[in-house]
Scaffold this active site. Structure first.
Site, PDB file in Angstrom:
ATOM      1  N   CYS A 254      -8.016  -1.902  33.584  1.00 39.00           N
ATOM      2  CA  CYS A 254      -8.866  -2.194  32.423  1.00 39.00           C
ATOM      3  C   CYS A 254      -8.070  -1.875  31.159  1.00 39.00           C
ATOM      4  O   CYS A 254      -8.047  -2.661  30.202  1.00 39.00           O
ATOM      5  CB  CYS A 254     -10.134  -1.350  32.424  1.00 39.00           C
ATOM      6  SG  CYS A 254     -11.010  -1.212  33.976  1.00 39.00           S
TER       7      CYS A 254
ATOM      8  N   CYS B 130      -5.465  -4.377  29.540  1.00 36.60           N
ATOM      9  CA  CYS B 130      -5.914  -5.421  28.611  1.00 36.60           C
ATOM     10  C   CYS B 130      -6.633  -4.836  27.396  1.00 36.60           C
ATOM     11  O   CYS B 130      -6.458  -5.313  26.292  1.00 36.60           O
ATOM     12  CB  CYS B 130      -6.861  -6.384  29.308  1.00 36.60           C
ATOM     13  SG  CYS B 130      -6.048  -7.445  30.513  1.00 36.60           S
ATOM     14  N   HIS B 131      -7.456  -3.812  27.642  1.00 34.97           N
ATOM     15  CA  HIS B 131      -8.322  -3.329  26.562  1.00 34.97           C
ATOM     16  C   HIS B 131      -7.742  -2.161  25.779  1.00 34.97           C
ATOM     17  O   HIS B 131      -8.226  -1.842  24.708  1.00 34.97           O
ATOM     18  CB  HIS B 131      -9.693  -2.922  27.122  1.00 34.97           C
ATOM     19  CG  HIS B 131     -10.493  -4.074  27.657  1.00 34.97           C
ATOM     20  ND1 HIS B 131     -11.059  -5.033  26.844  1.00 34.97           N
ATOM     21  CD2 HIS B 131     -10.814  -4.434  28.927  1.00 34.97           C
ATOM     22  CE1 HIS B 131     -11.704  -5.925  27.595  1.00 34.97           C
ATOM     23  NE2 HIS B 131     -11.573  -5.586  28.864  1.00 34.97           N
TER      24      HIS B 131
ATOM     25  N   CYS C 281     -15.229  -8.772  34.724  1.00 36.30           N
ATOM     26  CA  CYS C 281     -13.816  -8.475  34.451  1.00 36.30           C
ATOM     27  C   CYS C 281     -13.083  -8.178  35.750  1.00 36.30           C
ATOM     28  O   CYS C 281     -11.938  -8.578  35.914  1.00 36.30           O
ATOM     29  CB  CYS C 281     -13.667  -7.313  33.458  1.00 36.30           C
ATOM     30  SG  CYS C 281     -13.683  -7.861  31.733  1.00 36.30           S
TER      31      CYS C 281
ATOM     32  N   CYS D 170     -45.821  -3.194  32.041  1.00 39.27           N
ATOM     33  CA  CYS D 170     -44.949  -2.165  31.470  1.00 39.27           C
ATOM     34  C   CYS D 170     -45.570  -1.677  30.155  1.00 39.27           C
ATOM     35  O   CYS D 170     -45.602  -0.477  29.860  1.00 39.27           O
ATOM     36  CB  CYS D 170     -43.573  -2.723  31.156  1.00 39.27           C
ATOM     37  SG  CYS D 170     -42.816  -3.740  32.431  1.00 39.27           S
TER      38      CYS D 170
ATOM     39  N   CYS E 133     -48.286   1.123  29.899  1.00 43.74           N
ATOM     40  CA  CYS E 133     -47.842   2.516  29.818  1.00 43.74           C
ATOM     41  C   CYS E 133     -46.999   2.767  28.574  1.00 43.74           C
ATOM     42  O   CYS E 133     -47.264   3.688  27.818  1.00 43.74           O
ATOM     43  CB  CYS E 133     -47.035   2.890  31.064  1.00 43.74           C
ATOM     44  SG  CYS E 133     -48.097   3.225  32.499  1.00 43.74           S
ATOM     45  N   HIS E 134     -45.959   1.947  28.364  1.00 45.82           N
ATOM     46  CA  HIS E 134     -44.945   2.315  27.372  1.00 45.82           C
ATOM     47  C   HIS E 134     -45.296   1.923  25.937  1.00 45.82           C
ATOM     48  O   HIS E 134     -44.769   2.511  25.004  1.00 45.82           O
ATOM     49  CB  HIS E 134     -43.584   1.747  27.781  1.00 45.82           C
ATOM     50  CG  HIS E 134     -43.070   2.369  29.050  1.00 45.82           C
ATOM     51  ND1 HIS E 134     -42.852   3.716  29.162  1.00 45.82           N
ATOM     52  CD2 HIS E 134     -42.772   1.839  30.266  1.00 45.82           C
ATOM     53  CE1 HIS E 134     -42.413   3.991  30.383  1.00 45.82           C
ATOM     54  NE2 HIS E 134     -42.364   2.875  31.083  1.00 45.82           N
TER      55      HIS E 134
ATOM     56  N   ARG F 132     -33.848   2.615  37.380  1.00 43.04           N
ATOM     57  CA  ARG F 132     -35.033   3.143  36.691  1.00 43.04           C
ATOM     58  C   ARG F 132     -36.162   2.101  36.683  1.00 43.04           C
ATOM     59  O   ARG F 132     -37.308   2.401  36.976  1.00 43.04           O
ATOM     60  CB  ARG F 132     -34.643   3.544  35.264  1.00 43.04           C
ATOM     61  CG  ARG F 132     -35.775   3.918  34.348  1.00 43.04           C
ATOM     62  CD  ARG F 132     -36.450   5.208  34.737  1.00 43.04           C
ATOM     63  NE  ARG F 132     -37.739   4.989  35.354  1.00 43.04           N
ATOM     64  CZ  ARG F 132     -38.509   5.966  35.818  1.00 43.04           C
ATOM     65  NH1 ARG F 132     -38.120   7.227  35.750  1.00 43.04           N
ATOM     66  NH2 ARG F 132     -39.662   5.693  36.367  1.00 43.04           N
TER      67      ARG F 132
ATOM     68  N   CYS G 135     -40.013   2.155  38.223  1.00 41.27           N
ATOM     69  CA  CYS G 135     -41.273   1.874  37.521  1.00 41.27           C
ATOM     70  C   CYS G 135     -42.031   0.767  38.235  1.00 41.27           C
ATOM     71  O   CYS G 135     -43.251   0.844  38.379  1.00 41.27           O
ATOM     72  CB  CYS G 135     -41.023   1.516  36.051  1.00 41.27           C
ATOM     73  SG  CYS G 135     -40.778   2.979  35.009  1.00 41.27           S
TER      74      CYS G 135
END
Lengths: 260, 106
Positions: A75, A78-79, A113, A176, A179-180, A217, A221
């Site tokens: 990685c 190139c970066h 990549c 979702c 609740c959120h 995660r 949920c």
């Protein structure tokens, strides 16, 4: 929005507010789940010696500079330095992938990549390697505000993500948003319902005893809603991630965060 | 090799009580949990941790299956001289890992 989609113009900078799907939480009232955590878990996240996420970051740092095969670039080949090349990158993902003409999230980009630029097999979802590299890249944005890239091609992912967020799914008939957006700050059993901002992924969850991605995660949920979780890497998750990031801006990134 | 994070103060004065913090990457599999195939996963935990200060034991801990994954141990010791701290974690399946750090006393 449709007109903007048709022209398909991409560019840096902030997206005009009209293109951000409306959220129930105004920007000034957006809060990270960090604020609602107990002081000992907050200290664990803040303390550079106690945050177990940093163990994965070491893996990521090694992988960043290791060539997958003698004739293939690392990685870093190139970066260059991650601290400069990757600064701010995670704060504006998911973004648009020219090659597949589709939205792509950070894990998808890293695996792209691997495939396109390193001729290597993509890492499995939730593997130590993919979590480590993603956390390492995302940690270069720690403290930087989440931004909303002004790319009209992301418009359909944004609205698909919002539709998924607000639609009822699963046997309990919950969304979702129920609740959120509607009940954050209340308790669900022992857990405090947070606003649900993906500011710290991949993060160390005490319940997992390990690092996990934002998709893990979201699968949690969805299971809680008695809905069939989307598969890892599904376009639905990328759309949800895009909407969640729009909905979280301008909160600062906190990878690797710690959560109960 | 497991990943570790060790924090030893850069320098201490003679007689100072310093805090040492260690974190190691380890699953701490309890031996009570079923795996995806329904069978109990064999126990795989760290059972013992020691810290030597120039070869002399200054801290030791026994660990049991109730400990969380990636155990974090923090303890204090009295800095008396510049010397080497040797940290060793031992556990099931012949697990042994040793790391060292220098404690500089000014």
């Amino acid at each position: 929005m449709l007109a903007a989609l048709a022209t398909g113009s991409a560019g840096a900078g902030e997206i005009p507010p009209a293109e951000i799907p409306p959220s129930e939480i105004p920007p000034a009232e957006r809060r990270s789940s960090f604020d609602g955590m107990s002081p000992d878990i907050q200290a664990m996240q803040r303390d550079a010696d106690a945050n177990p996420g940093l163990l994965w970051l070491q893996d990521g740092a090694d992988l960043w500079s290791t060539a997958p095969a003698p004739d293939r670039p690392a990685c870093a080949g190139c970066h260059g330095e991650a601290a400069t090349a990757m600064r701010g990158v995670a704060a504006r993902y998911p973004t648009w992938d020219e090659a597949t003409a589709a939205p792509i999230d950070l894990q998808g980009r890293i695996n792209a990549c691997r495939r396109r630029h390193q001729g290597a097999e993509p890492y499995a979802y939730e593997s130590r390697e993919l979590l480590g590299l993603t956390a390492y890249v995302a940690a270069q944005s720690a403290g930087l505000p989440i931004t909303t890239p002004a790319d009209a091609r992301l418009g359909s992912a944004r609205s698909a993500g919002r539709a998924l967020f607000t639609r009822r799914m699963g046997q309990l008939g919950l969304s979702c948003a129920a609740c959120h957006d509607g009940n954050h700050g209340r308790r669900l059993g022992a857990a405090l319902i947070p606003q649900g901002h993906p500011t710290g992924y991949p993060l160390y969850r005490l319940e997992w005893q390990g690092l996990g991605s934002v998709q893990r995660r979201l699968r949690n949920c969805m299971t809680g809603m008695r809905a069939e979780p989307f598969a890892y890497g599904a376009p639905e998750f990328v759309a949800l991630e895009r909407y969640l990031m729009d909905r979280a801006a301008p909160l600062p990134m906190e990878t690797p965060a710690v959560r109960p | 090799m497991a990943r570790t994070l060790i924090n030893v103060p850069k320098a201490a004065t003679a007689g100072e009580v310093v805090t040492i913090k260690t974190l190691i990457s380890h699953p701490m599999e309890t031996g009570f949990r079923p795996g995806a195939d329904g069978r109990i996963r064999p126990r795989d935990i760290i059972t013992d941790f020691t810290c030597l200060y120039d070869g002399e034991p200054v801290f030791r801990a026994e660990l049991f299956p109730a400990a969380a994954a990636n155990p974090y141990l923090t303890f204090t010791l009295r800095a008396t001289r510049t010397g080497t701290l040797t940290f060793t974690w031992r556990g099931d399946n012949g697990f042994v890992q040793t790391e060292t750090a220098t404690l500089t006393v000014t």
